[in-house]
Design a protein around this motif. Sequence first.
Motif, PDB file in Angstrom:
ATOM      1  N   VAL A   1      -6.338 -40.604  63.384  1.00  0.00           N
ATOM      2  CA  VAL A   1      -5.245 -40.464  64.359  1.00  0.00           C
ATOM      3  C   VAL A   1      -4.344 -41.693  64.285  1.00  0.00           C
ATOM      4  CG1 VAL A   1      -4.673 -40.367  66.816  1.00  0.00           C
ATOM      5  CG2 VAL A   1      -6.488 -38.914  65.919  1.00  0.00           C
ATOM      6  N   LEU A   2      -4.948 -42.875  64.230  1.00  0.00           N
ATOM      7  CA  LEU A   2      -4.164 -44.105  64.138  1.00  0.00           C
ATOM      8  C   LEU A   2      -3.381 -44.193  62.823  1.00  0.00           C
ATOM      9  CD1 LEU A   2      -6.766 -46.645  65.570  1.00  0.00           C
ATOM     10  CD2 LEU A   2      -4.692 -45.812  66.702  1.00  0.00           C
ATOM     11  N   ALA A   3      -3.938 -43.644  61.765  1.00  0.00           N
ATOM     12  CA  ALA A   3      -3.318 -43.718  60.435  1.00  0.00           C
ATOM     13  C   ALA A   3      -2.513 -42.461  60.108  1.00  0.00           C
ATOM     14  CB  ALA A   3      -4.392 -43.943  59.380  1.00  0.00           C
ATOM     15  N   TRP A   4      -2.140 -41.693  61.103  1.00  0.00           N
ATOM     16  CA  TRP A   4      -1.527 -40.386  60.858  1.00  0.00           C
ATOM     17  C   TRP A   4      -0.308 -40.442  59.947  1.00  0.00           C
ATOM     18  CZ3 TRP A   4       3.396 -38.808  62.378  1.00  0.00           C
ATOM     19  CH2 TRP A   4       4.082 -39.682  63.218  1.00  0.00           C
ATOM     20  N   LYS A   5       0.435 -41.532  59.956  1.00  0.00           N
ATOM     21  CA  LYS A   5       1.655 -41.606  59.143  1.00  0.00           C
ATOM     22  C   LYS A   5       1.362 -41.634  57.652  1.00  0.00           C
ATOM     23  CE  LYS A   5       2.917 -44.915  61.996  1.00  0.00           C
ATOM     24  NZ  LYS A   5       3.584 -46.135  62.458  1.00  0.00           N
ATOM     25  N   VAL A   6       0.205 -42.207  57.262  1.00  0.00           N
ATOM     26  CA  VAL A   6      -0.132 -42.281  55.836  1.00  0.00           C
ATOM     27  C   VAL A   6      -1.370 -41.472  55.473  1.00  0.00           C
ATOM     28  CG1 VAL A   6       0.993 -44.486  55.414  1.00  0.00           C
ATOM     29  CG2 VAL A   6      -1.383 -44.440  56.125  1.00  0.00           C
ATOM     30  N   ALA A   7      -2.136 -41.016  56.460  1.00  0.00           N
ATOM     31  CA  ALA A   7      -3.371 -40.278  56.166  1.00  0.00           C
ATOM     32  C   ALA A   7      -3.080 -38.952  55.465  1.00  0.00           C
ATOM     33  CB  ALA A   7      -4.175 -40.041  57.450  1.00  0.00           C
ATOM     34  N   GLY A   8      -1.921 -38.392  55.681  1.00  0.00           N
ATOM     35  CA  GLY A   8      -1.559 -37.141  55.021  1.00  0.00           C
ATOM     36  C   GLY A   8      -0.614 -37.336  53.852  1.00  0.00           C
ATOM     37  N   TRP A   9      -0.474 -38.576  53.386  1.00  0.00           N
ATOM     38  CA  TRP A   9       0.441 -38.868  52.280  1.00  0.00           C
ATOM     39  C   TRP A   9       0.095 -38.053  51.048  1.00  0.00           C
ATOM     40  CZ3 TRP A   9       5.027 -40.979  51.890  1.00  0.00           C
ATOM     41  CH2 TRP A   9       5.495 -41.392  50.643  1.00  0.00           C
TER      42      TRP A   9
END
Length: 179
Positions: free
Chosen positions: A151-159
């Motif tokens: 959740v915290l890394a949502w901006k890059v977790a789905g890269w």
Amino acid sequence: MKRDAIEITENPVSHYLFNSTKLALFWLIVRLYVGYAWLKAGWGKVTSDAWTGENAGVAIEGFIKGAIAKAGEGPDVTGWYAAFLENIVLPNATVFSYLVAYGEVLVGLGLIVGFLTGIAAFFGSLMNVTFLFAGTLSTNPILFILATWLVLAWKVAGWYGLDRWALPRLGTPWNQSEK
């Protein structure tokens, strides 16, 4: 008297962990692990007669009754959560059975393909917390921690996933004015 907002800069470590695409491969591995765990658990329920078939609700009913029984024994299940299970979930066991089974599959698929990763991880962590409140440990603590990090890394977790293309099209909070 109006005060201007003070902007607090993010520390370099958390900025690197949660905002840098250099760690996208790391988040992909975490995402696939958590997604597989949810998909496997959900698929087992979706294909089970006791969860979504003719006897839908039977499995969750047994689980809930077990959790309610733990409420009097000690700190495994708090009284308020046992009351919630007994008065809300148990009378609607069939509905909750479908919600849990298909919810687990959707969280798993969302994480595996990297679509709305932060939202999928949030709902996965929410389910982990409900299982923990019901006194079930299993893999829930580690999945909760990993999902919270996703959740915290949502901006890059789905890269390395569909988010790379979906988020710019769907819009994100910081570029709504650009649309």
